[in-house]
Write a protein that holds these residues in place. Structure first.
Motif, PDB file in Angstrom:
ATOM      1  N   ALA A 130       0.834  -1.209   0.000  1.00 23.37           N
ATOM      2  CA  ALA A 130       0.000   0.000   0.000  1.00 23.37           C
ATOM      3  C   ALA A 130       0.867   1.257   0.000  1.00 23.37           C
ATOM      4  O   ALA A 130       0.580   2.219  -0.727  1.00 23.37           O
ATOM      5  CB  ALA A 130      -0.934  -0.003   1.210  1.00 23.37           C
ATOM      6  N   PHE A 131       1.934   1.262   0.798  1.00 25.42           N
ATOM      7  CA  PHE A 131       2.833   2.411   0.855  1.00 25.42           C
ATOM      8  C   PHE A 131       3.438   2.697  -0.513  1.00 25.42           C
ATOM      9  O   PHE A 131       3.389   3.825  -1.015  1.00 25.42           O
ATOM     10  CB  PHE A 131       3.940   2.186   1.886  1.00 25.42           C
ATOM     11  CG  PHE A 131       5.048   3.190   1.797  1.00 25.42           C
ATOM     12  CD1 PHE A 131       4.880   4.468   2.298  1.00 25.42           C
ATOM     13  CD2 PHE A 131       6.250   2.867   1.201  1.00 25.42           C
ATOM     14  CE1 PHE A 131       5.890   5.409   2.208  1.00 25.42           C
ATOM     15  CE2 PHE A 131       7.275   3.796   1.107  1.00 25.42           C
ATOM     16  CZ  PHE A 131       7.093   5.070   1.609  1.00 25.42           C
ATOM     17  N   TYR A 132       4.018   1.664  -1.156  1.00 24.94           N
ATOM     18  CA  TYR A 132       4.664   1.879  -2.453  1.00 24.94           C
ATOM     19  C   TYR A 132       3.656   2.198  -3.545  1.00 24.94           C
ATOM     20  O   TYR A 132       3.948   2.975  -4.448  1.00 24.94           O
ATOM     21  CB  TYR A 132       5.540   0.681  -2.831  1.00 24.94           C
ATOM     22  CG  TYR A 132       6.912   0.770  -2.216  1.00 24.94           C
ATOM     23  CD1 TYR A 132       7.867   1.651  -2.711  1.00 24.94           C
ATOM     24  CD2 TYR A 132       7.265  -0.006  -1.124  1.00 24.94           C
ATOM     25  CE1 TYR A 132       9.126   1.753  -2.152  1.00 24.94           C
ATOM     26  CE2 TYR A 132       8.522   0.083  -0.552  1.00 24.94           C
ATOM     27  CZ  TYR A 132       9.447   0.965  -1.071  1.00 24.94           C
ATOM     28  OH  TYR A 132      10.683   1.064  -0.508  1.00 24.94           O
ATOM     29  N   THR A 133       2.458   1.630  -3.466  1.00 22.17           N
ATOM     30  CA  THR A 133       1.426   1.938  -4.456  1.00 22.17           C
ATOM     31  C   THR A 133       1.025   3.408  -4.364  1.00 22.17           C
ATOM     32  O   THR A 133       0.945   4.105  -5.386  1.00 22.17           O
ATOM     33  CB  THR A 133       0.202   1.019  -4.255  1.00 22.17           C
ATOM     34  OG1 THR A 133       0.623  -0.338  -4.438  1.00 22.17           O
ATOM     35  CG2 THR A 133      -0.905   1.350  -5.241  1.00 22.17           C
ATOM     36  N   ARG A 134       0.778   3.886  -3.134  1.00 23.81           N
ATOM     37  CA  ARG A 134       0.418   5.299  -2.953  1.00 23.81           C
ATOM     38  C   ARG A 134       1.554   6.208  -3.393  1.00 23.81           C
ATOM     39  O   ARG A 134       1.339   7.202  -4.086  1.00 23.81           O
ATOM     40  CB  ARG A 134       0.100   5.594  -1.480  1.00 23.81           C
ATOM     41  CG  ARG A 134      -1.257   5.176  -1.033  1.00 23.81           C
ATOM     42  CD  ARG A 134      -1.571   5.732   0.346  1.00 23.81           C
ATOM     43  NE  ARG A 134      -0.523   5.574   1.335  1.00 23.81           N
ATOM     44  CZ  ARG A 134      -0.399   4.528   2.154  1.00 23.81           C
ATOM     45  NH1 ARG A 134      -1.266   3.534   2.089  1.00 23.81           N
ATOM     46  NH2 ARG A 134       0.577   4.473   3.029  1.00 23.81           N
ATOM     47  N   THR A 135       2.762   5.871  -2.980  1.00 28.28           N
ATOM     48  CA  THR A 135       3.914   6.716  -3.281  1.00 28.28           C
ATOM     49  C   THR A 135       4.176   6.760  -4.787  1.00 28.28           C
ATOM     50  O   THR A 135       4.428   7.829  -5.345  1.00 28.28           O
ATOM     51  CB  THR A 135       5.151   6.219  -2.507  1.00 28.28           C
ATOM     52  OG1 THR A 135       4.822   6.169  -1.111  1.00 28.28           O
ATOM     53  CG2 THR A 135       6.340   7.134  -2.696  1.00 28.28           C
ATOM     54  N   ALA A 136       4.105   5.615  -5.453  1.00 33.77           N
ATOM     55  CA  ALA A 136       4.279   5.581  -6.912  1.00 33.77           C
ATOM     56  C   ALA A 136       3.175   6.373  -7.601  1.00 33.77           C
ATOM     57  O   ALA A 136       3.433   7.088  -8.570  1.00 33.77           O
ATOM     58  CB  ALA A 136       4.289   4.134  -7.415  1.00 33.77           C
ATOM     59  N   GLY A 137       1.969   6.272  -7.089  1.00 30.22           N
ATOM     60  CA  GLY A 137       0.853   7.007  -7.667  1.00 30.22           C
ATOM     61  C   GLY A 137       1.033   8.514  -7.598  1.00 30.22           C
ATOM     62  O   GLY A 137       0.535   9.256  -8.448  1.00 30.22           O
ATOM     63  N   HIS A 138       1.781   8.981  -6.607  1.00 31.76           N
ATOM     64  CA  HIS A 138       2.063  10.411  -6.461  1.00 31.76           C
ATOM     65  C   HIS A 138       3.352  10.809  -7.194  1.00 31.76           C
ATOM     66  O   HIS A 138       3.729  11.984  -7.188  1.00 31.76           O
ATOM     67  CB  HIS A 138       2.194  10.788  -4.982  1.00 31.76           C
ATOM     68  CG  HIS A 138       0.888  10.775  -4.260  1.00 31.76           C
ATOM     69  ND1 HIS A 138      -0.018  11.793  -4.342  1.00 31.76           N
ATOM     70  CD2 HIS A 138       0.338   9.840  -3.450  1.00 31.76           C
ATOM     71  CE1 HIS A 138      -1.074  11.494  -3.608  1.00 31.76           C
ATOM     72  NE2 HIS A 138      -0.885  10.316  -3.058  1.00 31.76           N
ATOM     73  N   GLY A 139       4.047   9.817  -7.774  1.00 34.41           N
ATOM     74  CA  GLY A 139       5.280  10.103  -8.494  1.00 34.41           C
ATOM     75  C   GLY A 139       6.407  10.545  -7.577  1.00 34.41           C
ATOM     76  O   GLY A 139       7.251  11.348  -7.975  1.00 34.41           O
ATOM     77  N   GLU A 140       6.419  10.006  -6.379  1.00 33.20           N
ATOM     78  CA  GLU A 140       7.400  10.444  -5.390  1.00 33.20           C
ATOM     79  C   GLU A 140       8.560   9.465  -5.233  1.00 33.20           C
ATOM     80  O   GLU A 140       8.461   8.293  -5.570  1.00 33.20           O
ATOM     81  CB  GLU A 140       6.709  10.641  -4.042  1.00 33.20           C
ATOM     82  CG  GLU A 140       5.725  11.782  -4.082  1.00 33.20           C
ATOM     83  CD  GLU A 140       5.038  12.008  -2.763  1.00 33.20           C
ATOM     84  OE1 GLU A 140       4.578  13.134  -2.562  1.00 33.20           O
ATOM     85  OE2 GLU A 140       4.957  11.086  -1.941  1.00 33.20           O
ATOM     86  N   ALA A 141       9.650   9.985  -4.695  1.00 33.67           N
ATOM     87  CA  ALA A 141      10.821   9.194  -4.340  1.00 33.67           C
ATOM     88  C   ALA A 141      10.654   8.712  -2.901  1.00 33.67           C
ATOM     89  O   ALA A 141       9.769   9.170  -2.177  1.00 33.67           O
ATOM     90  CB  ALA A 141      12.082  10.048  -4.465  1.00 33.67           C
TER      91      ALA A 141
END
Length: 157
Positions: A137-148
């Motif tokens: 969930a963390f990586y999915t949300r973070t990838a969805g925001h285009g973040e590092a």
């Protein structure tokens, strides 16, 4: 962490992590800092297949311990680990496609003794499955925001 805000400076990264978790979340303008449960130290085994780091640093390894190291000048301090937005997307894709049952099956024999053996398997498997869901969930949300992602592993005693 929005990529434009990221600095490849130990001083800047230390300031980011200096205060408690709430301060880190406010400082990044996000509430996506994640704390792994008791399974966190064992996620390396779950994703890389064994310890220490036997596989190439592909998305499966980057999920927990991977990233470009930003070394601390004090050799006794842990390095910061930085995953670019593109790497975060790769990790997210890996975790979303991963079969937890297969991951557990590969790591089970190494992990169970740490949790009390076969009798503790339901609890151990459940803890690792929950950590896997949180990490996904963390990586999915973070990838969805285009973040590092910037990681700093806890100092070892």
């Amino acid at each position: 962490m929005p990529p434009p805000a990221l600095r490849n400076s130990v001083t800047w990264l230390e300031r980011l992590f200096h205060d408690d978790l709430r301060t880190v979340c406010r400082g990044t303008g996000r509430h996506r800092a994640e704390v792994r449960d008791r399974c966190r130290p064992d996620q390396e085994v779950l994703y890389s297949g064994a310890t220490p780091h036997p596989t190439p640093a592909g998305p499966e390894c980057q999920a927990v311990l991977g990233g470009l190291p930003v070394l601390h000048p004090d050799p006794h301090r842990q390095p910061f680990l930085v995953l670019t937005a593109a790497q975060v997307h790769q990790v997210s894709d890996f975790l979303e496609a991963a079969d937890f049952g297969a991951l557990w099956g590969s790591a089970r024999d190494e992990l169970l003794p740490r949790y009390g053996g076969a009798d503790a398997e339901p609890e151990a498997r459940g803890a690792c499955a929950a950590a896997h869901r949180e990490l996904t969930a963390f990586y999915t949300r973070t990838a969805g925001h285009g973040e590092a992602v910037v990681k700093w592993l806890a100092e070892r005693d």
